[in-house]
Design an enzyme around this catalytic site. Structure first.
Site, short mmCIF file in Angstrom:
data_model
loop_
_atom_site.label_atom_id
_atom_site.label_comp_id
_atom_site.label_asym_id
_atom_site.label_seq_id
_atom_site.Cartn_x
_atom_site.Cartn_y
_atom_site.Cartn_z
N LYS C 76 24.44 41.63 -8.39
CA LYS C 76 23.37 40.90 -9.07
C LYS C 76 23.98 39.93 -10.09
O LYS C 76 24.95 40.27 -10.78
CB LYS C 76 22.47 41.90 -9.79
CG LYS C 76 21.24 41.29 -10.46
CD LYS C 76 20.38 42.40 -11.11
CE LYS C 76 19.06 41.86 -11.63
NZ LYS C 76 18.22 42.92 -12.21
N SER C 151 13.40 42.92 -10.53
CA SER C 151 14.16 41.69 -10.58
C SER C 151 15.40 41.66 -9.70
O SER C 151 15.91 40.58 -9.41
CB SER C 151 14.59 41.43 -12.03
OG SER C 151 15.51 42.43 -12.45
N SER C 175 13.39 47.51 -11.93
CA SER C 175 14.04 46.40 -11.23
C SER C 175 15.05 46.78 -10.15
O SER C 175 15.51 45.93 -9.41
CB SER C 175 14.73 45.48 -12.24
OG SER C 175 13.78 44.65 -12.85
#
Ligand SMILES: [Mg+2]
Ligand SMILES: [Zn+2]
EC number: 6.3.5.7
Lengths: 487, 95, 485
Positions: C76, C151, C175
């Site tokens: 990420k 996210s 997330s």
């Protein structure tokens, strides 16, 4: 202990005002590395060379607290006879400024590490107690430079993150002199403890000064103004004087005083509004989620207590009780740790009375004259001690000692050597002095006659002549004794 | 409770985010619906509840006072938007 | 060679150790597939050529003692990576190249992992659909125009689409677990303090945790044991005995007491999710676990409390993005003007919205009513879990109140978007570990997840339960490779 020392009053018409002052002192903690990062705190480095990723608030960087800074704050708290809080919390004080890289300052708001304490001031007419509200740890900001580039402001983050102790007093101060004494006392205590070097030129000690005025005798506090970041005692006194008079004028004109933050303009010797209460910052304090509460144990505090050196108040008491110094002499000798060390080094081998007189007299005059700290004294304690011993054992007279003292300043010379080189040893041989006096008597038959006929005041004349003949080296006591016999 | 445009302007100032009237209106609408939803918390009596700021049930660890970070000025200034070898540069601050 | 991308991490490691596959072959396989999958928009930054070089040098001097021998891994874009652009999905960090490495990624490279690239995410991890990214939304490989969740949407999509064998995300309010649930993958949010936050772009410091997203539970356990280390650089990192989760993984959960909280039966929850939950309960029962009805009475207050705590912390954490030290700067007439323009142009609308909420709840006169209140509610929520864990070993709930939704479906209604996190947020507030595993498909063929919540530091237990359930569920993701031409 006097409660009120306010000879500093402002009169306008029939009104007499007193000034109420509280101080927020920012003292830089003496430590090698910063409060939350491992970069150096050394003063005067090239710009931005002592900045870590944490200090410059790079993404993902986190604070880790310096144990030594915590100890320093607690030690200072002990020196201020204050409450040490076993649990304290770091908060974020949020505001934007170019030299505040995180967009917040890590400080302590609700739960400071040190609570209430006291500081004793020695004022000319007695002692005064000043209350300490709290002491907390926080980060210093960087430095914005506005005068190097006409279009831009330049930012140096070397100081960003350096540990500060903010020491907040109660509004107990009443005069500029008390403020001066208070700052000096705080500085003295911290220097004894080794927790802050107190160097005001380097910014290690600065203060926000809160000033309000009220009719003398009134209990109610007036509206206060905060004068930000004043970095010399002289300026603090000037700022207070200006600000107090400004406030009195406003009241007398029937106007109101706005609670605001003001700046002291050194050049114009006046304070100026920075921002009013209405547009004051809203700092949005909240506990820093990157840091857990700081908890210290009784044992941790106990160990620090055991490590506390003798502080100025105790030392003063000891000097008075043990060495029979006057309170005035003791106050002077303990006020600065280096002075007290100098004094104690000398009296380890020398006469106390002489040491006191020489330090507070000759030495202080020289230091004052040359604007030097005692740590930079041109004459070391070792050599001043020798000089005092030469006086004490009669090798030299007090008068000659002053001459030697002057000569010693050139490279911290050994007084013994000066005595030998210049032949300044005191003449203490009764035979030699007798011969000297005989010469004076034979040279002044007229004066002898007058003396013998009752003009006893002339005795001093003979002493002076004998001294003169010996080039000042004769032992004055012996001259006295022998003259009395001979005349 | 409703959040009006004046409040939006105030918090935009505090957070240093410029907001024009149109954006302020949109934000006021959003924030009002969010605070309408947050209002649910008022149902709870919390007078005697200790606030919880961190779930980590441990105390702050202290690090030794050692200088470890060296001069990394180049690294520190490398990403800065205005070129300068020694300093961060920002538009002139007017006091 | 595209079949390497369908292998699990565990299988890849074994193949490399047995020299059946080289690191280069594996790396090349994932790169080729990633190249064909640009339409999914999973990557913000590709580091492919450098990855291939690293793979070659691994093959030249292989070290098979490592736990991730030459395994390519995309992460990420919230983890700072030394020398590789790190954006947090934001324009304000569009040009930011860290000179340092996050502890979690460093742990991965130390075990032989190779950085493939940086994966798309919601801006500063604020979002539940990956639509707030400055770099555009991510497509869920499950179906066209479907959000992958957020996210960590890029990370979940990259696992589901076989673009990386394993990945890491961060979880502040769901997330990791929510996108895992939306993409039919496994996602673990570890106990707060388990993984270091050093070098991770902060969203809400008291809630943020990094964790793995994987194809299966075993892979998840393996990565978790690698990334979870005590770190003196993070004051909230916790020292505890960390287990070799993958080695100690077992499907024997006989006698475990599993709690079913009645408050998670929310109004308007699709019937399919209800049914899935019931099925899940059957599965654990079949594994020999014991079901216990429990109550977590303050569940409904978690989301409102979260939407005070997280924005408050974020408003302060994001103050450092001011155009001074790094990142985007807009020209301004003076310092304040520069700040206001930079932050107004550099942050997207969701981030601005949350900064505003956070600023408001901390501002003078509102602190007690909002922030302090939320902290107290947080305590009540934690107490709920503490009470429950006196009776049970773990808690089983759905991961999300719905399956993945269409891109654009919820963008105009922030509150309905926030409601997505209703089952995941309480876990963050209480700092507990929780795992989401795929448990079935809805009528549209979209995956649905179940969540297992554990006691603090009891990751091994929830991994074991997930492992046992995984075997019973035998979930198969229906991915047609619709995006590959
Ligand atoms: Mg102040
Ligand atoms: Zn301060």
């Amino acid at each position: 202990m006097i409660k009120d020392n306010s000879e500093y009053l402002i009169s306008r018409g029939s009104n007499t005002y007193e000034v109420v002052i509280g101080l927020e002192v920012h003292a830089q903690v003496t430590s090698k590395s910063k409060l939350f990062s491992s970069s150096s705190t050394t003063f005067g480095a090239e710009p931005n060379t002592q900045v870590s990723l944490v200090d410059a608030a790079f993404p993902g960087m986190l604070p880790v607290i310096n144990e030594f800074c915590v100890k320093q704050a607690i030690k200072t708290g002990i020196g201020l006879k204050a409450q040490i809080n076993k649990r304290s919390v770091f908060d974020r004080k949020n505001y934007f400024y170019a030299d505040l890289p995180q967009g917040y300052q890590i400080s302590q708001f609700k739960y400071p590490i040190v609570g209430e304490g006291t500081v004793i001031l020695d004022m000319p007419n007695g002692q005064k107690e000043v209350g300490i509200e709290r002491l907390h740890l926080e980060q210093d900001a960087g430095k914005s430079i506005h005068d190097m580039d006409p279009q831009n402001t330049l930012v140096d983050l070397n100081r960003s993150g350096v540990a500060l102790m903010e020491i907040v007093s109660k509004p107990d101060l009443r005069t500029p002199d008390e403020v001066s004494t208070y700052i000096k006392k705080l500085r003295s205590i911290m220097r004894y403890l080794g927790t802050c070097d107190g160097n005001m030129q380097e910014g290690s000690l600065r203060a926000d000064v809160n000033v309000s005025v009220r009719i003398k005798g009134s209990e109610k506090l007036g509206t206060r103004c905060e004068i930000k970041n004043v970095n010399s005692i002289k300026f603090m006194q000037m700022a207070i004087n200006y600000e107090a008079n400004r406030q009195v004028d406003l009241i007398e004109e029937g106007k109101t005083i706005n609670q605001e933050t003001r700046l002291f303009d050194i050049k114009k010797n006046e304070t100026r509004s920075m921002r009013s209460k209405e547009d004051a910052h809203d700092y949005r304090y909240f506990p820093d989620p990157d840091l857990l509460p700081l908890e210290v144990t009784d044992d941790f505090i106990k160990k620090l207590k055991a490590d506390i050196p003798e502080l100025p108040d105790d030392k003063k008491k000891r000097f008075i009780d043990k060495f029979k110094l006057s309170p005035y002499e003791a106050t002077i000798l303990v006020s600065d740790i280096d002075t007290s060390k100098y004094f104690e080094e000398i009296i380890a081998n020398s006469d106390i009375k002489l040491a006191t007189n020489w330090i507070t007299g000759e030495l202080f005059a020289v230091l004052n004259d040359k604007n030097l700290e005692i740590s930079d004294s041109p004459i070391s304690a070792k050599n001043l001690s020798k000089l005092i011993n030469l006086i004490k054992d009669g090798t030299i007279s007090g008068k000659i000692a002053k001459t030697i003292f002057e000569l010693m300043m050139d490279g911290d010379k050994d007084p013994q050597k000066i005595v030998e080189e210049k032949g300044l040893k005191q003449e203490s041989d009764p035979k030699a002095i007798e011969a000297l006096i005989d010469k004076v008597i034979t040279d002044n038959p007229e004066k002898v006659k007058e003396y013998k006929s009752g003009k006893e005041k002339l005795f001093g004349f003979f002493v002076g002549q004998a001294m003169k003949v010996s080039s000042g080296k004769a032992n004055p006591q012996l001259i006295n004794d022998i003259l009395k016999k001979k005349l | 409770m409703t959040i009006d445009l004046k409040t939006i302007k105030h918090i935009s100032k505090l957070s240093r985010i410029s907001v024009d009237d149109e954006k302020a209106k949109k934000l006021a609408g959003d924030l009002n619906s969010i605070f309408e939803f947050i209002k649910k918390l008022n149902e709870l009596k919390t007078d005697n509840v200790e606030p919880l700021t961190s779930v980590a049930e441990t105390t702050l660890k202290l690090r030794p006072d050692e200088v470890k970070s060296k001069n990394i000025r180049e690294q520190i200034l490398k990403n800065s938007p205005e070129e300068n070898e020694d300093f961060f540069v920002v538009p002139r601050v007017i006091e | 060679m595209s079949e390497v991308t369908t292998l699990s991490l565990t299988d890849l490691v074994q193949n490399i150790k047995e020299k059946k596959l080289s690191s280069h072959e594996v790396t090349k396989g994932f790169i080729d597939r990633s190249e064909k999958s640009k339409i999914l928009n999973t990557y913000i930054t590709e580091d492919f050529s450098s990855a291939l070089e690293k793979a070659k040098s691994f093959d030249n001097k292989p070290n098979f003692d490592l736990k991730l021998p030459g395994i390519p891994i995309a992460v990420k874009d919230l983890f700072c990576t030394n020398g590789v652009k790190t954006t947090a999905g934001s324009k304000i960090l569009n040009n930011f190249i860290p000179t340092y490495e996050s502890t979690v990624t460093k742990n991965i490279w130390n075990e032989g992992g190779i950085l493939l690239g940086k994966l798309n995410c919601d801006e500063f991890a604020m979002g539940s659909s990956n639509e707030t990214s400055f770099f555009g939304n991510v497509q869920n490989p499950i179906d066209k125009n479907l959000v992958p969740g957020g996210s960590s949407g890029g990370s979940a999509a990259a696992i589901a689409g076989n673009l990386t064998p394993i990945t890491i995300g961060t979880d502040t309010g769901g997330s990791i677990r929510q996108p895992a649930s939306f993409t039919g993958t496994v996602g673990l949010k570890p106990t707060y303090g388990s993984c270091s936050r050093y070098g991770i772009v902060a969203f809400a410091s008291s809630l943020d945790q990094a964790g793995p997203i994987s194809k299966n539970v075993k892979d998840c356990a393996l990565l978790q044991e690698i990334i979870s280390t005590y770190d003196a650089k993070d004051s909230t990192s916790i020292e505890f005995k960390r287990k070799s989760y993958s080695k100690e993984l077992t499907n024997n959960i006989k006698g475990k007491k599993i709690g079913i909280p009645k408050e998670y039966r929310v109004d308007g929850m699709p019937k399919e999710i209800e049914e899935l939950w019931t099925k899940g309960i059957e599965y654990v029962k079949n594994c020999g676990a014991q079901i216990v009805d429990i109550s977590l009475p303050h569940t409904n207050y978690a989301l409102p409390a979260y939407y005070i705590v997280a924005p408050a912390e974020a408003s302060s954490n994001l103050a450092r993005y001011d155009g001074v030290k790094y990142g985007f700067r807009s020209k301004g007439e003076n310092l304040i003007d520069m700040y206001e323009k930079t932050r107004s142009e550099g942050f997207g609308s969701e981030v601005q919205r949350r900064i505003m909420i956070g600023t408001y709840v901390l501002s003078s006169g509102y602190y007690d009513a909002y922030y302090l209140k939320a902290q107290k509610v947080r305590k009540l929520i934690k107490n709920d879990f503490d009470d429950a864990y006196k009776k049970v070993d773990a808690i089983l709930t759905p991961s999300t109140p719905s399956s993945a939704f269409k891109i654009g479906e919820k963008t105009n209604d922030p509150v309905s978007m926030y409601l997505n996190d209703i089952f995941t947020v309480p876990v963050n507030l209480a700092g507990l570990p929780a795992i989401s595993i795929p448990a079935g498909l809805d009528a549209k063929g979209y995956p649905l997840g179940l969540q297992i919540i554990g006691k603090a530091f009891d990751e091994q237990n929830i991994l074991n339960i997930a492992y046992a359930m995984e075997e019973k569920i035998a979930f198969k993701n229906k991915i047609t490779d619709w995006w590959i031409k």
